[in-house]
Scaffold this motif. Structure first.
Motif, PDB file in Angstrom:
ATOM      1  N   LEU A 142       0.496  20.072 -23.919  1.00 49.57           N
ATOM      2  CA  LEU A 142       1.692  19.138 -24.115  1.00 49.57           C
ATOM      3  C   LEU A 142       1.237  17.754 -24.857  1.00 49.57           C
ATOM      4  O   LEU A 142       2.132  16.985 -24.849  1.00 49.57           O
ATOM      5  CB  LEU A 142       2.532  18.898 -22.949  1.00 49.57           C
ATOM      6  N   MET A 143      -0.039  17.750 -25.186  1.00 46.16           N
ATOM      7  CA  MET A 143      -0.420  16.462 -25.829  1.00 46.16           C
ATOM      8  C   MET A 143       0.455  15.890 -27.103  1.00 46.16           C
ATOM      9  O   MET A 143       0.825  14.900 -27.012  1.00 46.16           O
ATOM     10  CB  MET A 143      -1.952  16.350 -26.071  1.00 46.16           C
ATOM     11  N   GLU A 144       0.404  16.990 -28.053  1.00 54.31           N
ATOM     12  CA  GLU A 144       1.224  16.448 -29.184  1.00 54.31           C
ATOM     13  C   GLU A 144       2.762  16.096 -29.038  1.00 54.31           C
ATOM     14  O   GLU A 144       3.119  14.978 -29.673  1.00 54.31           O
ATOM     15  CB  GLU A 144       1.215  17.682 -30.186  1.00 54.31           C
ATOM     16  N   PRO A 145       3.456  17.095 -28.334  1.00 52.98           N
ATOM     17  CA  PRO A 145       4.884  16.205 -28.302  1.00 52.98           C
ATOM     18  C   PRO A 145       4.902  15.079 -27.244  1.00 52.98           C
ATOM     19  O   PRO A 145       5.694  14.237 -27.653  1.00 52.98           O
ATOM     20  CB  PRO A 145       5.486  17.512 -27.442  1.00 52.98           C
ATOM     21  N   TYR A 167      11.284  22.415 -21.993  1.00 58.52           N
ATOM     22  CA  TYR A 167      11.580  22.871 -20.476  1.00 58.52           C
ATOM     23  C   TYR A 167      10.479  23.777 -20.089  1.00 58.52           C
ATOM     24  O   TYR A 167      10.145  24.774 -20.722  1.00 58.52           O
ATOM     25  CB  TYR A 167      12.787  23.544 -20.120  1.00 58.52           C
ATOM     26  N   GLU A 168       9.402  23.231 -19.051  1.00 56.74           N
ATOM     27  CA  GLU A 168       8.346  23.912 -18.912  1.00 56.74           C
ATOM     28  C   GLU A 168       8.144  24.107 -17.280  1.00 56.74           C
ATOM     29  O   GLU A 168       8.800  23.373 -16.581  1.00 56.74           O
ATOM     30  CB  GLU A 168       7.019  23.282 -19.291  1.00 56.74           C
ATOM     31  N   VAL A 169       7.546  25.184 -16.848  1.00 53.13           N
ATOM     32  CA  VAL A 169       7.408  25.164 -15.271  1.00 53.13           C
ATOM     33  C   VAL A 169       5.817  24.766 -15.006  1.00 53.13           C
ATOM     34  O   VAL A 169       4.877  25.331 -15.722  1.00 53.13           O
ATOM     35  CB  VAL A 169       7.226  26.748 -14.937  1.00 53.13           C
ATOM     36  N   LYS A 213       0.521  15.022  -9.378  1.00 58.72           N
ATOM     37  CA  LYS A 213      -0.610  15.824 -10.271  1.00 58.72           C
ATOM     38  C   LYS A 213      -0.037  17.284 -10.513  1.00 58.72           C
ATOM     39  O   LYS A 213       0.062  17.924  -9.519  1.00 58.72           O
ATOM     40  CB  LYS A 213      -1.956  15.879  -9.436  1.00 58.72           C
ATOM     41  N   LEU A 214       0.354  17.532 -11.782  1.00 64.88           N
ATOM     42  CA  LEU A 214       0.866  18.682 -12.142  1.00 64.88           C
ATOM     43  C   LEU A 214       0.163  19.449 -13.073  1.00 64.88           C
ATOM     44  O   LEU A 214      -0.659  18.845 -13.855  1.00 64.88           O
ATOM     45  CB  LEU A 214       2.372  18.438 -12.668  1.00 64.88           C
ATOM     46  N   LEU A 215       0.010  20.810 -13.212  1.00 66.76           N
ATOM     47  CA  LEU A 215      -0.575  21.466 -14.086  1.00 66.76           C
ATOM     48  C   LEU A 215       0.622  22.365 -14.646  1.00 66.76           C
ATOM     49  O   LEU A 215       1.282  23.256 -14.203  1.00 66.76           O
ATOM     50  CB  LEU A 215      -1.498  22.335 -13.499  1.00 66.76           C
ATOM     51  N   VAL A 216       0.664  22.290 -16.000  1.00 69.24           N
ATOM     52  CA  VAL A 216       1.571  23.308 -16.968  1.00 69.24           C
ATOM     53  C   VAL A 216       0.495  24.349 -17.405  1.00 69.24           C
ATOM     54  O   VAL A 216      -0.151  24.159 -18.292  1.00 69.24           O
ATOM     55  CB  VAL A 216       2.181  22.330 -17.791  1.00 69.24           C
ATOM     56  N   PRO A 217       0.454  25.582 -16.960  1.00 69.22           N
ATOM     57  CA  PRO A 217      -0.329  26.635 -17.233  1.00 69.22           C
ATOM     58  C   PRO A 217      -0.143  27.042 -18.682  1.00 69.22           C
ATOM     59  O   PRO A 217       0.731  27.172 -19.039  1.00 69.22           O
ATOM     60  CB  PRO A 217      -0.065  27.773 -16.084  1.00 69.22           C
ATOM     61  N   ARG A 218      -1.209  27.114 -19.501  1.00 72.99           N
ATOM     62  CA  ARG A 218      -1.411  27.811 -20.522  1.00 72.99           C
ATOM     63  C   ARG A 218      -0.481  26.976 -22.065  1.00 72.99           C
ATOM     64  O   ARG A 218      -0.220  27.515 -22.966  1.00 72.99           O
ATOM     65  CB  ARG A 218      -1.087  29.236 -20.835  1.00 72.99           C
TER      66      ARG A 218
END
Length: 208
Positions: free
Chosen positions: A28-31, A2-4, A20-25
């Motif tokens: 998520l590429m690997e999962p 779960y990410e914001v 278009k979303l940005l998950v800061p810091r």
């Protein structure tokens, strides 16, 4: 998981709306690649109901409590909701549509529960709380360091004064904070003003 995320842009089209979303810091590429993730849930925060950030804090608390108790996160979810209902006398509630104020109180309840049982959190409690004063109060009540969560001791932000007996003087009007021995020493070394700015904590009135 779960990410914001922050909504950067959107494009409505005949098949739906592209976001278009940005998950800061967070990378998520690997999962996404290893688990071949092609779908995700979207919750649009309108500022009235529980926020995405609050929900993330609550589920992080569920995960930490489940690690400590041995229950699954789903079981912990139900148990902690029941404990909260029993504690404050409210009716059944949902974390999908409760108010922000209700979520804030539930987060404080979960933190107080963890502090009371000496649980180790995967994040600092000060980063989990939505009510800093209430968190600092719980740390003093349960003798847990508000910075790291270890067993702590009362530190007087307002000095008692040389020559006064700490066991006899009325310190109810002196600001206090609960710190472990390591953080207590650091607060004395660098000064409380610098310490407060570094860790985002401060002394509060607390009558033991």
């Amino acid at each position: 998981m779960y990410e914001v995320a922050r909504l950067l842009d959107f494009v409505p089209g005949p098949e739906g709306t592209e976001l278009k979303l940005l998950v800061p810091r967070v990378n998520l590429m690997e999962p996404i690649i290893t688990k071949e993730i092609t779908e995700c849930g979207i919750w649009l925060d309108d500022g009235r109901q529980i926020s995405a950030a609050q929900r993330k804090k609550i589920y992080a608390m569920f995960n930490d409590i489940s690690e400590w108790t041995g229950y699954s996160p789903k079981e912990t979810h139900e148990v902690m909701k029941y404990e909260y209902i029993k504690c404050i006398g409210c009716t059944e509630f949902s974390l999908s549509d409760c108010s922000m104020d209700f979520a804030r109180d539930f987060i404080s309840f979960l933190l107080d529960y963890a502090l009371a049982h000496g649980m180790w959190l995967s994040d600092h409690g000060i980063d989990r709380t939505d009510d800093i004063d209430r968190y600092l109060y719980s740390c003093l009540k349960h003798k847990r360091c508000c910075v790291c969560g270890r067993a702590g001791e009362t530190h007087h932000e307002d000095a008692i004064g040389m020559g006064n007996n700490r066991k006899k003087v009325d310190d109810s009007k002196h600001k206090k904070i609960c710190l472990c021995r390591k953080e207590h020493t650091e607060a004395h070394t660098i000064g409380m003003a610098t310490f407060s700015k570094k860790y985002k904590v401060y002394g509060i009135l607390f009558n033991e």
